[in-house]
Design an enzyme around this catalytic site. Sequence first.
Site, PDB file in Angstrom:
ATOM      1  N   ASP A 146       0.808  -1.223   0.000  1.00 56.40           N
ATOM      2  CA  ASP A 146       0.000   0.000   0.000  1.00 56.40           C
ATOM      3  C   ASP A 146       0.847   1.282   0.000  1.00 56.40           C
ATOM      4  OD1 ASP A 146      -1.180  -2.349   1.014  1.00 56.40           O
ATOM      5  OD2 ASP A 146      -2.793  -1.248   1.979  1.00 56.40           O
ATOM      6  N   ASN A 158      -4.126   4.042  -0.599  1.00 60.21           N
ATOM      7  CA  ASN A 158      -3.805   5.059   0.410  1.00 60.21           C
ATOM      8  C   ASN A 158      -2.963   6.201  -0.158  1.00 60.21           C
ATOM      9  OD1 ASN A 158      -3.563   2.216   2.344  1.00 60.21           O
ATOM     10  ND2 ASN A 158      -5.028   3.806   2.871  1.00 60.21           N
ATOM     11  N   HIS A 203     -10.700   1.849   0.971  1.00 64.28           N
ATOM     12  CA  HIS A 203     -10.815   3.305   0.816  1.00 64.28           C
ATOM     13  C   HIS A 203     -11.085   3.729  -0.630  1.00 64.28           C
ATOM     14  CE1 HIS A 203      -9.926   4.185   4.931  1.00 64.28           C
ATOM     15  NE2 HIS A 203      -8.741   3.598   4.893  1.00 64.28           N
ATOM     16  N   HIS A 254      -3.359  -4.192   3.055  1.00 61.79           N
ATOM     17  CA  HIS A 254      -4.221  -3.457   3.982  1.00 61.79           C
ATOM     18  C   HIS A 254      -3.612  -3.228   5.367  1.00 61.79           C
ATOM     19  CE1 HIS A 254      -7.667  -1.744   6.031  1.00 61.79           C
ATOM     20  NE2 HIS A 254      -7.649  -2.715   6.913  1.00 61.79           N
ATOM     21  N   HIS A 256      -0.551  -2.864   6.320  1.00 62.88           N
ATOM     22  CA  HIS A 256       0.646  -2.015   6.266  1.00 62.88           C
ATOM     23  C   HIS A 256       1.820  -2.609   7.052  1.00 62.88           C
ATOM     24  CE1 HIS A 256      -1.644   1.937   5.067  1.00 62.88           C
ATOM     25  NE2 HIS A 256      -2.114   0.871   4.474  1.00 62.88           N
TER      26      HIS A 256
HETATM   27 FE   FE2 Z   1      -6.984  -0.678   3.358  1.00 65.75          FE
END
Ligand code: FE2
Length: 259
Positions: A10, A42, A69, A176, A178
């Site tokens: 991400d 992100n 998101h 997701h 991270h």
């Molecule tokens: Fe996410």
Amino acid sequence: MLLHILAVGDVVGEGGQDILSRRLREIQEREDIHFTVVNGENASRVGITPRQARGILEAGADVITLGNHTWNRLQIADFLDSDGHILRPANYAGRVPGRGFGVFRGPAGVRIGVLNLMGRLELNSNLDSPFQAADRLLRGAPCDVVLVDFHAEATSEKGAMAWYLDGRAQAVWGTHTHVPTADCQLLPKGTGFVTDLGMTGPYRSVLGIRPEHSMNLFLGGLPRRYEEAEGPCKLEACRFTIDTEKKRCVEVRRADLWE
Ligand code: FE2
């Protein structure tokens, strides 16, 4: 042939986009990469704009995947329909723009299917089943290899998906959280799997966010807008090597870069 895939974790905020644009091509060269998938959900901290998506593609991504998101920057909606190189989770329930599965040309004419799915456990229980979505989209899909970005919170759900798709996908990775995981592995029927790629963004942070903003939440402070952390960045990724004749992943390993 041996096909080398780079899957990039991400991309968070300006810092993540900056290190990606400066260093991705160097990693692609060093790792002899043929095809690159980058999770970009992100880029705006929450969501991604068309300008940011173009920037990630110009940096060297072949495909951008998204996650929970996706709709935080609604201006991406038309772009999801008009640009074939960006995918959103395939298992959104209802009628939303874009697509969650695409087939792309790799070297020597190899047809690379990329599937973006999102988990339900602790993330979004209103989604269609990602397992049934995978069944539906991969049945008879016109591709030689299949790559899956499973954007999910729970390690258990990600592991279950990898085993469910063993032999049907050649690479399954999680995004997701991270936080990168150290469990790169080859499953019995030929799927390469890692639970989470990690993050591309500032590492003096809590998941890319300024630590004091995260601490404030857990200390019971007034809710405030999260801001991206400053400082040096990392680019976290894994390389999957796929034998296209045998349709098996033969190696998966981390390919991270910290500045
Ligand atoms: Fe996410």
